[in-house]
Design an enzyme around this catalytic site. Structure first.
Site, PDB file in Angstrom:
ATOM      1  N   SER A 169     -38.032  21.397  49.581  1.00 58.91           N
ATOM      2  CA  SER A 169     -36.879  20.731  48.915  1.00 58.91           C
ATOM      3  C   SER A 169     -35.517  21.350  49.454  1.00 58.91           C
ATOM      4  O   SER A 169     -35.234  21.405  50.708  1.00 58.91           O
ATOM      5  CB  SER A 169     -36.955  20.935  47.678  1.00 58.91           C
TER       6      SER A 169
ATOM      7  N   ASP B 210     -44.408  11.815  46.589  1.00 53.57           N
ATOM      8  CA  ASP B 210     -43.048  12.525  46.325  1.00 53.57           C
ATOM      9  C   ASP B 210     -42.051  11.214  46.647  1.00 53.57           C
ATOM     10  O   ASP B 210     -41.654  10.805  47.717  1.00 53.57           O
ATOM     11  CB  ASP B 210     -42.708  13.700  47.519  1.00 53.57           C
TER      12      ASP B 210
ATOM     13  N   HIS C  66     -42.563  15.065  43.858  1.00 50.84           N
ATOM     14  CA  HIS C  66     -41.955  15.984  44.283  1.00 50.84           C
ATOM     15  C   HIS C  66     -42.263  17.503  44.340  1.00 50.84           C
ATOM     16  O   HIS C  66     -42.259  18.390  45.212  1.00 50.84           O
ATOM     17  CB  HIS C  66     -40.524  15.957  44.084  1.00 50.84           C
TER      18      HIS C  66
END
Lengths: 369, 203
Positions: free
Chosen positions: A153, A312, A345
Site C-alpha cells: 500500500s 483488492d 486490500h
C-alpha cells in the site's frame, strides 16, 4: 505468544538524524525517526532489508513490545526466524514515516522554535520525503546497499520511490497492493476522511490541544478508510445484514458497530493532523501513467516483485499491472503475480502460503540474475 | 535447487521440443515465452545464459515460476502485449499455447512485432492416433498431448501440420524452420501423419 518463530520482545528506538530538506523547500531539523530492527547485520552489511509500512502502520512490524502485548507487529506473519523475511538470514529494519505520529518527526513533534507541538504548522511531507528520511536512517547504520526494500500500500509507494531515488542502493524491491498514483476514487475516499476531521468542532485549524482533539472526525475518517480495506465478500461473511432492528438512533447493524469500534480505537493511537498529512502525501504521490510512468521508472536498477490481490478494490490489480507494464517497457527485471484472495486490500498483511512462496523464491535468487 | 535440476534433465529427455529450442537459441538472446506454464523451458534457457521472461495466467504456475527464479508476468496474452517495444525480443515462443488463444492470428502478428522470430509448438491434430480415434471410436480423441475431454479442454482450436502451413501462406508468414516430434525423437518422414508435436519458426 508463539516465540518459536517470533523475533521475541522488541523495542521501538528513535534515531535523531541531521537536517532534511523537504520537497516543499522547508527544512526539518532535527529529523527524528522511530524504527525497529530484527536479526543481525552481517559484517559486510549486505543483508539489510527495509520494510515500509502503510497509512496507519508504524515501526512495530514484528515481535512483541512486552510479554503482555496481545498482538504482535503488523507483519509478524512474514518477519521472523524461518519466515519469508528470515531473521536468521536478514537484518530487517522497519522505519516509521515522517509526518506520522508514532515517534518520527510529525505534527505532534515539538517545534524547536515555539517549544510547542507543530500541529498543522508542520511542513507538507511527500512520499519522497519519507524515503529521504529513511535514507538518513539507513546511512546511520553504515549500510552501502540494501538487499531489499519491501512494502504494501503506502509502503509500496515508498519502495517504488526508493527504486528510482536511489537506483544503486537496492538489489530487490517488493511492492504489494500498491499504485503508481491515486485514482480519483482513492483521493475521494481520503478527501471524505479529511473533511470529517475538518468538520469536527474540536478541529481548530489543526491547532487543537491533546485533551480536546477532533476525535469524532478522526474516527469517521477511519471508518471510511476501513471499509475500503475490506472486500464486500469479507464483510458479508463477517457481518451479513445482522442484526437489523430498525432503530433510528442506534447503530443497528453489526457492520456498523464494528466500524464504530474500529474508528474509536483508532483515535487512541493516531493523531488527526497526521492522518491529514499522510493521506495528502498519498494523494500527491504521482509517477504518471503510460509512457510518463515508464520514463519515471527508467532509472531503476533493482529486481522487482509486484503482488496484487484479486479482491483488492481500493488498489485494484490494474494499478499494479500499470507498474509492471511500465517496468517491462523500461526493460526492467520484474516478477508479477495477482494472488487470488478474498480479504480485499488487507490481503498483503494476512498469512498466505503462496505469498510466502513467492517472496521466498524472489529473495533466494542469486544477486546477479 | 537440486530438485529442480533433476526435474529439468528429466524434462529435457521427455521434451524433444525443449531440446530443439535450446539448440536453436544462442546464449545472450532475449526470449518472451507466451503461456510459459510452470517455467520449465525458461528455466532451462536461463541455465544456458538466455534472458527469458514469461507470461502465464495460472496462479499456481506463476508461483512455481517465481520459485524457480524465472521472470514472469501473471496475465492473459489475449489482453495485449502492446507495452512491449517493437523487436524487443529475439524470440517469442508459443509452446502449446496457440491452440488455447482466442485469436491465434493476432497473437502471432503481435509476437512478430515484438520479436524478431516466433517459435510455435502445437499438438498435431493430423497425428495418426488422433485420426484413428475419430475414425474407429467416433469420439473426440483423448491422447497424451490432447489429454482433455470435449467438455473440459482449454483448447479452442485443433490444427494439423497442414493446417498451419496453409495458415502461414494465407497470413504471409515466412517459415524459416520446422521440426516434428513423437515421444522421444524427431520425425522426418510424413510429419502430418507421424508427428505428435509440430514446431515452426516463423518470421
Amino acid at each position: 505468544m508463539d516465540l518459536e518463530r517470533s523475533v521475541g520482545i522488541v523495542e521501538t528506538k528513535t534515531a535523531t538524524l541531521g537536517d532534511l530538506r523537504l520537497d516543499n523547500g522547508s527544512v526539518l531539523s532535527p529529523t527524528l525517526i522511530a524504527y525497529e530492527t530484527y536479526g543481525t547485520l552481517s559484517p559486510a552489511k549486505d543483508n539489510a532489508i527495509l520494510v515500509c509500512h502503510a497509512l496507519s502502520g508504524d515501526a512495530h512490524a514484528a515481535g512483541y513490545h512486552s510479554s503482555s502485548e496481545k498482538r504482535p507487529g503488523w507483519w509478524d506473519d512474514y518477519i521472523g526466524p524461518g519466515k519469508s523475511f528470515d531473521t536468521n538470514q536478514f537484518f530487517i529494519i522497519s522505519s516509521n514515516v515522517i509526518g506520522g505520529c508514532k515517534g518520527s518527526s510529525g505534527p505532534i513533534s515539538i517545534n524547536p522554535v515555539s517549544g510547542k507541538p507543530y500541529g498543522s504548522s508542520f511542513p507538507f511531507v511527500s512520499i519522497k520525503d519519507m524515503v529521504e528520511a529513511q535514507k538518513l536512517l539507513i546511512d546511520s547504520f553504515g549500510i552501502q546497499k540494501l538487499f531489499c526494500v519491501a512494502g504494501g500500500s503506502m509502503g509500496g509507494m515508498q519502495a517504488l520511490q526508493w527504486s528510482i531515488s536511489y537506483p544503486d542502493f537496492l538489489t530487490n524491491c517488493i511492492i504489494l497492493a500498491s499504485s503508481p498514483e491515486h485514482s480519483a476514487m482513492q483521493i475521494a475516499f481520503n478527501e471524505v476522511g479529511r473533511q470529517a476531521i475538518l468538520s469536527d468542532p474540536n478541529w481548530n485549524n489543526g491547532l487543537y490541544e491533546d485533551n480536546a482533539s477532533p476525535r469524532k472526525g478522526l474516527a469517521l475518517a477511519r471508518m471510511v478508510g476501513h471499509i475500503t480495506y475490506l472486500s464486500d465478500d469479507k464483510m458479508r461473511e463477517k457481518f451479513g445484514r445482522n442484526p437489523p432492528r430498525g432503530n433510528l438512533l442506534n447503530s443497528d447493524f453489526a457492520v456498523g458497530s464494528y466500524l464504530i469500534y474500529q474508528g474509536e480505537s483508532f483515535v487512541d493511537r493516531f493523531d488527526a493532523n497526521s492522518y491529514i498529512y499522510v493521506t495528502k502525501a498519498l494523494d500527491h504521490f504521482s509517477l504518471g501513467k503510460g509512457q510518463e510512468l515508464t520514463k519515471a521508472l527508467s532509472p531503476a536498477q533493482c529486481r522487482f516483485l509486484i503482488i496484487s490481490y484479486s479482491s483488492d478494490w481500493l488498489y485494484p490489480p490494474a494499478q499494479s499491472r500499470e507498474i509492471v507494464k511500465s517496468l517491462e517497457a523500461a526493460d526492467k527485471r520484474v516478477f508479477y503475480v495477482e494472488l487470488n484472495t478474498k480479504e480485499g486490500h488487507d490481503s498483503f498483511l494476512l498469512p498466505n502460503a503462496k505469498q510466502e512462496d513467492v517472496i521466498n523464491g524472489f529473495l533466494k535468487m542469486p544477486v546477479d540474475e | 535447487m537440486i530438485a529442480s535440476k533433476v526435474l529439468s534433465s528429466k524434462t529435457l529427455r521427455e521434451r524433444p521440443d525443449f531440446a530443439y529450442i535450446l539448440d536453436t537459441i544462442s546464449p545472450g538472446s532475449r526470449v518472451l515465452d507466451l503461456g510459459c506454464g510452470n517455467g520449465d523451458l525458461l528455466y532451462l534457457l536461463k541455465q544456458k545464459g538466455i534472458r527469458g521472461q514469461g507470461i502465464e495466467k495460472d496462479e499456481d504456475a506463476i508461483v512455481e515460476c517465481i520459485r524457480k527464479g524465472v521472470y514472469v508476468h501473471h496475465g492473459d496474452i489475449d489482453e495485449g502485449l502492446s507495452h512491449h517495444e517493437d523487436k524487443r525480443f529475439d524470440y517469442v515462443i508459443l509452446n502449446q499455447t496457440i491452440q488455447e488463444t482466442r485469436h491465434p492470428g493476432d497473437i502471432i502478428k503481435e509476437g512478430l512485432r515484438i520479436g524478431k522470430r516466433v517459435i510455435i509448438v502445437f499438438p498435431n491434430f493430423g497425428y495418426w492416433e488422433v485420426r484413428f480415434r475419430i475414425l474407429f471410436q467416433g469420439k473426440t480423441p483423448v491422447t497424451d498431448l490432447l489429454p482433455y475431454r470435449w467438455f473440459n479442454t482449454p483448447n479452442l482450436h485443433f490444427l494439423s501440420v497442414l493446417d498451419f502451413e496453409e495458415f502461414c501462406q494465407i497470413r504471409g508468414f515466412t517459415v524459416e524452420d520446422k521440426a516434428f516430434f513423437t515421444d522421444l525423437k524427431q520425425v522426418r518422414f510424413r510429419a502430418n501423419f507421424f508427428a505428435k508435436l509440430a514446431l515452426f519458426q516463423i518470421r
